[in-house]
Structure formats: C-alpha cells, structure tokens
Write a protein that holds these residues in place. Sequence first.
Motif, mmCIF file in Angstrom:
data_model
loop_
_atom_site.group_PDB
_atom_site.id
_atom_site.type_symbol
_atom_site.label_atom_id
_atom_site.label_comp_id
_atom_site.label_asym_id
_atom_site.label_seq_id
_atom_site.Cartn_x
_atom_site.Cartn_y
_atom_site.Cartn_z
ATOM 1 N N ASN A 41 0.850 -1.181 0.000
ATOM 2 C CA ASN A 41 0.000 0.000 0.000
ATOM 3 C C ASN A 41 0.892 1.240 0.000
ATOM 4 O O ASN A 41 1.448 1.627 1.030
ATOM 5 C CB ASN A 41 -0.923 -0.009 1.223
ATOM 6 C CG ASN A 41 -1.923 1.129 1.215
ATOM 7 O OD1 ASN A 41 -1.619 2.250 0.799
ATOM 8 N ND2 ASN A 41 -3.128 0.856 1.683
ATOM 9 N N ALA A 42 1.053 1.863 -1.158
ATOM 10 C CA ALA A 42 1.985 2.982 -1.310
ATOM 11 C C ALA A 42 1.631 4.146 -0.394
ATOM 12 O O ALA A 42 2.522 4.799 0.173
ATOM 13 C CB ALA A 42 2.009 3.443 -2.768
ATOM 14 N N GLU A 43 0.343 4.412 -0.241
ATOM 15 C CA GLU A 43 -0.090 5.534 0.614
ATOM 16 C C GLU A 43 0.272 5.266 2.073
ATOM 17 O O GLU A 43 0.773 6.154 2.773
ATOM 18 C CB GLU A 43 -1.594 5.742 0.466
ATOM 19 C CG GLU A 43 -2.120 6.947 1.242
ATOM 20 C CD GLU A 43 -3.609 7.183 1.004
ATOM 21 O OE1 GLU A 43 -4.220 7.899 1.810
ATOM 22 O OE2 GLU A 43 -4.145 6.659 0.011
ATOM 23 N N LEU A 44 0.013 4.029 2.535
ATOM 24 C CA LEU A 44 0.358 3.664 3.910
ATOM 25 C C LEU A 44 1.866 3.712 4.113
ATOM 26 O O LEU A 44 2.360 4.217 5.132
ATOM 27 C CB LEU A 44 -0.172 2.261 4.218
ATOM 28 C CG LEU A 44 0.172 1.693 5.595
ATOM 29 C CD1 LEU A 44 -0.427 2.554 6.702
ATOM 30 C CD2 LEU A 44 -0.315 0.243 5.709
ATOM 31 N N ASN A 45 2.611 3.199 3.144
ATOM 32 C CA ASN A 45 4.066 3.200 3.236
ATOM 33 C C ASN A 45 4.601 4.622 3.362
ATOM 34 O O ASN A 45 5.470 4.908 4.205
ATOM 35 C CB ASN A 45 4.649 2.511 1.993
ATOM 36 C CG ASN A 45 6.118 2.194 2.120
ATOM 37 O OD1 ASN A 45 6.940 3.086 2.210
ATOM 38 N ND2 ASN A 45 6.457 0.909 2.089
ATOM 39 N N LYS A 46 4.070 5.509 2.549
ATOM 40 C CA LYS A 46 4.509 6.908 2.568
ATOM 41 C C LYS A 46 4.168 7.582 3.900
ATOM 42 O O LYS A 46 4.970 8.353 4.440
ATOM 43 C CB LYS A 46 3.862 7.657 1.411
ATOM 44 C CG LYS A 46 4.310 9.113 1.275
ATOM 45 C CD LYS A 46 3.662 9.769 0.055
ATOM 46 C CE LYS A 46 4.091 11.220 -0.080
ATOM 47 N NZ LYS A 46 3.454 11.868 -1.263
ATOM 48 N N MET A 47 2.991 7.268 4.435
ATOM 49 C CA MET A 47 2.564 7.862 5.697
ATOM 50 C C MET A 47 3.498 7.436 6.833
ATOM 51 O O MET A 47 3.925 8.260 7.656
ATOM 52 C CB MET A 47 1.135 7.442 6.021
ATOM 53 C CG MET A 47 0.602 8.021 7.338
ATOM 54 S SD MET A 47 -0.951 7.252 7.859
ATOM 55 C CE MET A 47 -0.363 5.645 8.422
#
Length: 256
Positions: A206-212
């Motif tokens: 999950n790119a968004e979760l990883n970035k967060m």
Amino acid sequence: MSTSKRSTVALITGGNRGLGKSMALHLAERGVGVVITYRGNAAEAADVVKEIEAKGGKAAALALDVANTRGFDAFVEAVKAELGGKLGRDRLDFLVNNAGIGAHASFAETTEEQFDALVNVHLKGTFFLTQKLLPLISDGGRILNISSGLARLTLPGYAAYAAMKGGVEVLTRYLAKELGPRKISVNVLAPGAIETDFGGGAVRDNAELNKMIAAQTALGRVGLPDDIGGAVAMLLSPESHWITGQRIEASGGQML
C-alpha cells in the motif's frame, strides 16, 4: 560464509519467510548454524536451507505449530536429532521466538477466537516452547523474543495483538532474572513497520500507507527485513552478552 572459533547454533521459529528468513541468513553469514521452523510451507523452508548450505553454512528446517503445545515434546526430540546430525552439536546457543500471526480488528469487534489464536501463538507458545527447550540451551546462551513497535505505539485495531506483545515483553524481563544464574541473557526486539507479507503485505504493497509511515519515521523510510535480520545478528553477537532484560526497538525512530 565466515567461520567462528566455536560453532554455534540458533533456533528461529517462523524462519521460512519474512523477518525470520532474514534473521537466519544474517546469522548464517556469521558462521552460526541455523534450525528454522515453519508451520505449513515446507518448500519455502527448504529453499532457505538450500540458500544457506549453498554458501557453506549449516541449516535444517523442522515443522512446528507454536500454537499447539501438545506437539512440543516431539519437536524437542526432532531438534535433538538435528543437532546431533548435520549440525554437530548437542546444545542450542540461541533461541529466537519469532513466529507470529497478525489480527486487525477494533477492540469492540475483536472476537474471542481471534484473541485465543493470538494468545496461543504469541504468549502461550513463546512461554511453553521456551520452557521445553530450556534444557537444550547452553549455559551462557541467549534468548531473543520478538515483540512489536505496537507495544509502545497505540494504533486502533491492534489492541489484542499489542497486548500479547506487551505480555512477551514482561515475560522477557522475568526470564532474564530467572535464567541469570545460568548466564543466559534474554532480550526482546521490537520491530517497527516492515515491508513484508505480514498482515497481508499492507505496509509493503500500500503505497499511501508506506509513505505515511515513512513520514512519521526519523530515518525517513519504512523498515526492510534486513534491518531486523541485522539487528538480531548484532544482539546475538559475543559483544552483546552483557545486555539482558532489555527492550530494543528497531523502527528507524517511528513516531518518536
């Protein structure tokens, strides 16, 4: 593979993939013989053994369900057989209680079945497997229990999982005290968010979760399996024997 003056052997539960696999490979690189356990994927475990042996190391894989305490006596006998076989030892030097399962549910929606499954794997399994293996662990050896950054952080949906890891952290201090007369050091390593397939691979995929998570981490990224494998090898090195009864978090400074 590097070689040590005296061969040592580590048992790593859940060593067929993810963090456990990285731990096994890092220890093998330092000349440690490795016994890994797997619950269902024998092929994965065999691949880890082959990878270690291809580089000149010694390794073995054994089936184990850490939630099933009734199978522990037979497992101990299997460990003895592997030690006396290709590993060439009669004792374990290191035990890493790594095997685990995840569960994500709000406190209000957590079922008794989910709770019991987590207890059996993370807390009951760790307690009684360590107890059964204790006669096989050399005086002066090490026990390393794996916890989670979630025992410090508070994220909705992980109340049951984090409670088990909190129990493991308390158990670690008691083991350090009670096993001190045998010069066995006992510590707990708490990984932060890591890119693995744990929990369905959410942190990895999950790119968004990883970035967060990366934005909330002092070192600016999500952890990788080798970050934890390297930390385990460090904590089991001869230079770290004076460390005992401690919680060490390997999270890159997540949510400081």
